[in-house]
Structures are given as C-alpha cells and as structure tokens.
Design a protein around this motif. Structure first.
Motif, PDB file in Angstrom:
ATOM      1  N   ASP A 457       0.830  -1.214   0.000  1.00 18.39           N
ATOM      2  CA  ASP A 457       0.000   0.000   0.000  1.00 18.39           C
ATOM      3  C   ASP A 457       0.864   1.263   0.000  1.00 18.39           C
ATOM      4  O   ASP A 457       0.546   2.239  -0.690  1.00 18.39           O
ATOM      5  N   ALA A 458       1.951   1.233   0.774  1.00 12.79           N
ATOM      6  CA  ALA A 458       2.855   2.396   0.816  1.00 12.79           C
ATOM      7  C   ALA A 458       3.513   2.615  -0.541  1.00 12.79           C
ATOM      8  O   ALA A 458       3.694   3.752  -0.987  1.00 12.79           O
ATOM      9  N   GLY A 459       3.837   1.509  -1.222  1.00 14.63           N
ATOM     10  CA  GLY A 459       4.420   1.617  -2.560  1.00 14.63           C
ATOM     11  C   GLY A 459       3.434   2.197  -3.564  1.00 14.63           C
ATOM     12  O   GLY A 459       3.797   3.048  -4.382  1.00 14.63           O
ATOM     13  N   VAL A 460       2.183   1.739  -3.487  1.00 18.18           N
ATOM     14  CA  VAL A 460       1.138   2.261  -4.383  1.00 18.18           C
ATOM     15  C   VAL A 460       0.936   3.755  -4.131  1.00 18.18           C
ATOM     16  O   VAL A 460       0.791   4.541  -5.081  1.00 18.18           O
ATOM     17  N   LYS A 461       0.953   4.137  -2.868  1.00 18.08           N
ATOM     18  CA  LYS A 461       0.786   5.553  -2.528  1.00 18.08           C
ATOM     19  C   LYS A 461       1.941   6.390  -3.067  1.00 18.08           C
ATOM     20  O   LYS A 461       1.760   7.510  -3.537  1.00 18.08           O
ATOM     21  N   ASN A 462       3.140   5.820  -3.023  1.00 22.37           N
ATOM     22  CA  ASN A 462       4.309   6.539  -3.546  1.00 22.37           C
ATOM     23  C   ASN A 462       4.244   6.651  -5.064  1.00 22.37           C
ATOM     24  O   ASN A 462       4.722   7.633  -5.647  1.00 22.37           O
TER      25      ASN A 462
END
Length: 571
Positions: A457-462
């Motif tokens: 999820d953090a990667g998608v947000k980035n």
C-alpha cells in the motif's frame, strides 16, 4: 653544673643521630603514601569479557558476574584508530594471530563460491485466463510437486458461465448461423479451454458453474500467490512453478579473476550438503556486467538434477581445472578466510602493529581469488605484518565498544574525485524530489513493521506521488532518473512475497542514495544507514530522516542492526 652540661650534650647528640637515621626514611615513606594514594585514586576496574564496564573499585561484572580486573589505562603511543585489549580478554576469547607470509599459489586453479539457483529457462508462471473467484484449491503449499495436466483449482467465473450459455445457444443455431457458432468457440479457446472441454459442454448441454484450472507444466511450486476465496483477474499469476530436473550453479568471481575465465571451462562442483561427492560442469555464462557493490561477476554452470538432491539455496564451491585457466601459479600474500570480516563493499582484517603488545587496528584489504582456504591479498596488508586469524568478531566488538573504527563504526570520508562522478542536479529537480523522498520514507517505515500488505500500500501511494511530480523543467537525464525510480517502486508493489519486497527496496535505496548524494541545496537532513548483514550478508543501505537506526530488512527483527555512515542535504 658540669654534670648537667654532659647530660645536655648527650641529648643533643642523640637527637642528631635519630634525625640522620629515621628522618629521611620517614620523608620517603610519606612520599610513598602520597604516591600510593594517587595510584589508588586513578585505578579503574573492568571486565575481561565486557570492556565497556569501568568501575573505581573491584567487584563483580554487572553483566556476566565475573570478577573485575585492573583496567589497563595506558594509551601511550596509540593512534586514534588503535585500541588495546587485556591479555585476559584475549585468552578468554581464544584470539589467535599469525604473521603474514608469501606462499605458493595452487598452479592454474581458481576456487569460486556460490549457490544453487533455479534454472530460469525452466521456470513457468501458472496464470488464470479468465476472471473469477477461487472455490477450491488443490495445491496448498509451496514445495508441492505438480504434473502437467493436474487439477489445480476450481474457479467460479460469471463471464465464463455466460460464455458457456452462449455456446449452448449457438449449438442450437449451428446449422442456421455457423459463423456465430465458430466465433463462440474461438472466444472460449482464447480463455485456454481445450477442444475436449468445449465438446464436453456441447455434449452435456449443461453449464458448469465452477470451472477447473489445470497445470500447464510439471515441476515444483516455488511461489503460491492465491488462497480460497480470492478474486482473480484475467492474467493474474496463481503459482510459479520450477522444473528442478536441471538447476544453475551461480558463482561470484572477483574482478581480478575475469581474465582467467571463459565460456566452456570445466568446473568441479561440490556442495556443502554432500561434501564427499563432486559434479563436473561447464561454464555456460559469464555476466557481462560487473556488480558495482560487490565488484564481482556471476559465473554460471548448468547442473543435472533428476533426483532433485540439489536444492536452490544450497552453498556450493567450484574449482576450475588447472589446465583450463589462463594464469599460471606463483607466489602471493595469502591470509586465512577466518581473518576476514565482510561488510558490504569492504573486507577488513585486524592488524597487530606491535608483536609484543595487545594493540590492534582495523585495516581494509582488497582481496583476490581463493587459493585453498586462503584469500590472495591484492592490497591492504604487507608481508611480515601480524593479523588476527581467530576471534576476529570479538576483536571487532572490542573496537566498537571503545569507539574505534570497526566493521559497524567507520568514518566515511567523501573523496574530492566523487564530485566528478556524482551528478549536479537542477534546483527544480531537487525541490520536486523531496516529495518522492517522503514517499520512499513511508515505504521504509512499512518495511520496518514487516507487513506485506502495508508495504504494498505504501508503494502504491508513492507511485501516486510520482504522478504529481512536475517534470516540465527537468533535463532529459533527470526525467530518466525519475522514471527509473518509479519502476523500482512499482516492483515493490508487484512483488509476491515480503523477501522480494526487501530485495527490491534495496535496489530502490541504492538509487535514491546515489541521486541525493548529488544534491547541493539544503533540505531536511537525511541519514544514510548501513547494515552489513542485510541482503544476505552482502550489506544494505537505506535513507532515514532519523539518526536512530531502525533496520527495514529483517521484518521487525534486529531493528538496531546498523549504523549511520553518511549525512546528506543537511539543513
């Protein structure tokens, strides 16, 4: 009167003799007391196993309970990088040293270390060719063996149910509308339904609600990406299947070995699991790209493995035959493998400058090929120097505790020449990069928690952050760098396991560090942190806004493993 005069004279003579005999001795004794008190005041006591313990009086070590010993506080003649160990500590830790000499190399032989890996040419990904929900799963764990044509799962697919109904309708209109019938069959065939399956639907006249998925290949399941109840999209990977009838032996060859290697050389391979057995293989691939971090290239051989005794991940050793190498033997400086500590890019040893004193200092060395159980030394130490060959980790721990240069505590000095290599970026690029750095830090924080979905999820947000970056005024090189960072971030979001996410994060971190080292304007302080045990003991770096070490490579374990090795874009 004369009588009293005699007594007085005798008394005066007695006092004089007493002063001569006892006065000086008392003065000396007094000075000795003063000197003794001075010594007692400065004497400290320490533990032979825990030299960080320092107490003003004898007693027990608060850590291990051992009797404290007098601390050796003599630092005369020691440089800033040198440190002293007590003889007791050396004896208890079984520290051994050896004087370096020149020895004969094994003529024409090269010894390589490596691991067994999957043969990527034989790997396959089992995908689903229509969307749906998994109703039943017949392959339930990694490591399970599957055969070509084996039933893997039952999937409920609304679109496939509708397509089957279309087929049955088209069958009833087959004579009147043959083109429609063929079109529906082609549609089902595009979803990888076999002719037999299509004929069975026609013959039964019934629609299957749960449709079977069969294996396309035979092999061992190395990745399992689905569970019962998961909703799948067309083309989504269900399993990764490896055919282990053949595997690769992947060896690391150092830079100075490259001239002695060529395709077709015979290699004798031994595994740690079966040390008494040896296999003969041929060099089939030499990576044309040198790994800048480890200064090695990958040398690969193909190994037959029909009995599946060779398992991916096994450690192996390879020896290229004497008559197969280009270089001949000779003399070289050799040091035992046990003397070397590996920390990312560096290999270090501990040198004892004075043979009669328990004083040590860390020294970086450049190593060449293995010759038996010894490394060839290219630079760093000289013949005649004394180095630690046993108990090296204990010596390194003592250096850390005394605040000296060590494997984990090294003063990083930037060379002036690096400014020539490190790019200088435009002001607008450096400003826009700050939001990408913030997104990267969020990914790092998720990795610290070791939660696969949180990391994804953090990667998608980035990735969304990248879409907001204004690249209009970027140079072509700067645009290319942003594109590379986005691709590396995307790989974290598509990784199928936590371990893969960690490996992709290391690649992203290396790129982020290389870019931010080229910033010349101030911003929020970034700390470059390094753990020598990251990336399977090859060492791994990452960026952090905090100087406190929180290691992202071990899923919440060993959080404090690492140290700050550099500081970037200081405020």
């Amino acid at each position: 009167m004369r009588k009293y005069s005699v007594y007085i004279g005798i008394l005066i003579i007695g006092i004089g003799i007493g002063y001569v005999l006892f006065g000086k001795r008392a003065a000396v004794a007094s000075e000795g007391v003063k000197e003794h008190k001075h010594t007692e005041k400065e004497q400290m006591w320490t533990c032979s196993m825990h030299p960080q313990i320092m107490q003003p009086e004898p007693g027990d070590c608060p850590i291990c309970g051992m009797d404290l010993i007098p601390a050796d506080q003599t630092t005369d003649g020691l440089t800033s990088g040198q440190f002293r160990m007590t003889e007791n500590a050396m004896a208890l830790a079984n520290i051994e040293t050896s004087v370096i000499g020149k020895d004969a190399l094994t003529e024409g032989a090269i010894k390589l270390s490596g691991v067994i890996t999957e043969n990527e040419e034989e790997n396959a990904v089992q995908t689903v060719h229509f969307s749906g929900r998994i109703e039943k799963l017949y392959v339930k764990y990694t490591g399970e063996t599957v055969r070509n044509g084996q039933l893997l799962a039952l999937i409920y697919s609304p679109e496939l149910v509708a397509a089957q109904q279309e087929l049955l309708t088209a069958v009833s209109l087959k004579s009147a509308q043959p083109a429609l019938y063929e079109a529906v069959k082609r549609k089902l065939a595009s979803w990888k339904l076999t002719a037999t399956q299509i004929e069975e639907i026609e013959r039964s006249g019934k629609v299957k609600s749960n449709f079977p998925v069969y294996a396309n290949v035979s092999g061992v399941v190395t990745e399992k990406n689905i569970e019962v109840g998961d909703h799948l999209k067309e083309g989504q990977a269900m399993f990764r299947i490896a055919n282990l009838n053949t595997v690769w032996g992947a060896f690391d060859a150092y830079e100075n070995m490259i001239s002695s290697l060529k395709i077709g050389q015979k290699v004798i391979v031994r595994t740690h699991a079966f040390p008494e057995e040896s296999l003969e293989a041929t060099v089939s691939f030499i990576n044309p790209v040198l790994d800048k971090k480890t200064r090695t290239v990958t040398v690969r051989v193909l190994l037959k493995n029909k009995d599946e005794r060779l398992k991916p991940g096994m450690f192996i050793e390879g020896v290229i035959k004497k008559n197969e190498t280009a270089k001949q033997g000779g003399e070289a400086i050799l040091i035992p493998k046990s003397a070397v500590l590996w920390t990312g890019k560096r290999s270090v040893v501990y040198v004892k400058p004075e043979h009669k004193q328990a004083v040590f200092e860390m020294r970086e060395v450049v190593l060449g090929a293995l010759s038996g159980d010894d490394y060839v030394v290219i630079s760093g130490v000289s013949e005649g120097e004394e180095i630690v060959v046993n108990g090296t980790f204990t010596v390194d721990a003592s250096a850390q505790l005394q605040g000296k240069y060590s494997m984990m505590n090294r003063k990083e000095e930037k060379k002036k020449e690096e400014n020539i290599i490190t790019p200088v970026f435009s002001e607008v690029f450096q400003q826009e990069m700050q939001q990408i750095i913030n997104g990267y830090i969020q990914v790092k924080d998720a990795l610290i928690k070791g939660d696969y979905q949180l990391i994804k999820d953090a990667g998608v947000k980035n990735l969304e952050v990248f879409d907001n970056v204004k690249t209009t005024d970027f140079s072509e090189k700067e645009k290319g760098l942003v594109s590379q960072l986005k691709k590396k971030t995307a790989r974290i979001t598509t990784a199928t396991a936590l371990g893969v996410q960690q490996k992709e994060f290391k690649k992203l971190s290396d790129a982020m560090i290389e870019i931010t080292e080229g910033f010349d304007q101030k911003g929020r302080t970034l700390f470059v942190q390094f753990c020598p045990m990251g990336d399977e003991n090859r060492g791994a770096k990452w960026l952090s806004y905090e100087d406190e070490v929180m290691n992202p490579y071990f899923a919440g374990e060993m959080l404090r493993c690492g140290s700050v090795v550099d500081t970037l874009q200081k405020q």
